[in-house]
Enzyme design. Sequence first.
Site, short mmCIF file in Angstrom:
data_model
loop_
_atom_site.label_atom_id
_atom_site.label_comp_id
_atom_site.label_asym_id
_atom_site.label_seq_id
_atom_site.Cartn_x
_atom_site.Cartn_y
_atom_site.Cartn_z
N ASN A 8 7.88 1.08 -1.11
CA ASN A 8 6.73 0.56 -1.87
C ASN A 8 6.56 1.46 -3.10
OD1 ASN A 8 4.24 -0.20 -2.82
ND2 ASN A 8 3.08 0.58 -1.05
N LYS A 10 4.55 1.08 -5.50
CA LYS A 10 3.17 1.10 -6.00
C LYS A 10 3.17 0.89 -7.51
CE LYS A 10 1.95 3.87 -2.03
NZ LYS A 10 1.01 4.78 -1.40
N GLU A 95 -4.59 0.59 -0.06
CA GLU A 95 -5.04 0.78 -1.46
C GLU A 95 -5.63 -0.52 -2.01
OE1 GLU A 95 -1.39 2.50 -2.86
OE2 GLU A 95 -1.79 4.28 -1.64
N GLU A 163 -0.13 2.06 8.95
CA GLU A 163 -0.21 3.15 7.98
C GLU A 163 -1.58 3.82 8.10
OE1 GLU A 163 2.65 2.49 4.46
OE2 GLU A 163 0.81 1.41 4.01
N GLY A 169 0.45 9.46 1.29
CA GLY A 169 0.52 10.33 0.11
C GLY A 169 -0.01 11.72 0.33
N SER A 208 3.62 9.11 4.42
CA SER A 208 4.33 10.39 4.29
C SER A 208 5.67 10.42 5.03
CB SER A 208 3.43 11.56 4.71
OG SER A 208 2.33 11.66 3.82
#
Length: 249
Positions: A8, A10, A95, A163, A169, A208
């Site tokens: 991903n 992003k 997100e 997730e 992150g 992560s």
Amino acid sequence: MRPLVAGNWKMNGLGADLAELAALKAALSGRPAGCDVLVCPPATLIAKAAGQAGGAFAIGAQDCHPRASGAFTGDISAEMLKDAGASAVIVGHSERRQFHGETDSDVAAKAAAAWRAGLLAIVCIGETSAQRDAGTANHICGSQLDASLPDDAMAGNTAIAYEPVWAIGTGRTPSDGDIAAMHAHIRACLVRRFGEEARGIRILYGGSVKPSNAAQILNLPEVGGALVGGASLKAADFEAIIRGVKVQD
Ligand code: PGA
């Protein structure tokens, strides 16, 4: 079940970054992956990325609108993503839930849109650190799963990405035991609702994942792959993660 390792990107990636996909393609043509490989670049790069991948790996998107077309300025439909060369779309990423206020029912509508267009829907769920500390992670993820998945989810049209929000992150990951326990819980929820065939739905871990922990995470029970953010941006890191999948006989 063939595992799925998905990247991903992003909101990262300009045309020049397609060089990473060329490098990934070269690496995988030298030594085929033991899993399905998917890269989800920003929408602006999907068509070029699909052309460049040439079938060496699949290309996906990061979001879609529930409707096929219409007066929705700035939005992109699942049909448009398919037309551009995508075969999958991530829906309900934390997100999107956090910064765009997406609810479980929005996510379910997007998953249904993905199916309508013939895309694999990668449906994301995950608890916050406060929810984990409060001991409600199973309950939260179970209810997100239930409300974010329309009826008719099956292995061919759906993957789940677990997730934990606090692991995205941050460099922090849950313990192996916590990942395995949550994946077992998600599997039980899927089988309860959709029956035995739901054992084929891949449950990806995300948050992560990096070259140094990928093999260990990918080989935990009920972990059917990974959704990788930051470490998918560089071909060398992403390839190292892909190589963490144990090749099945
Ligand atoms: P990360 O992101 O690998 O950078 O933690 C994962 C994700 O958000 O899908």
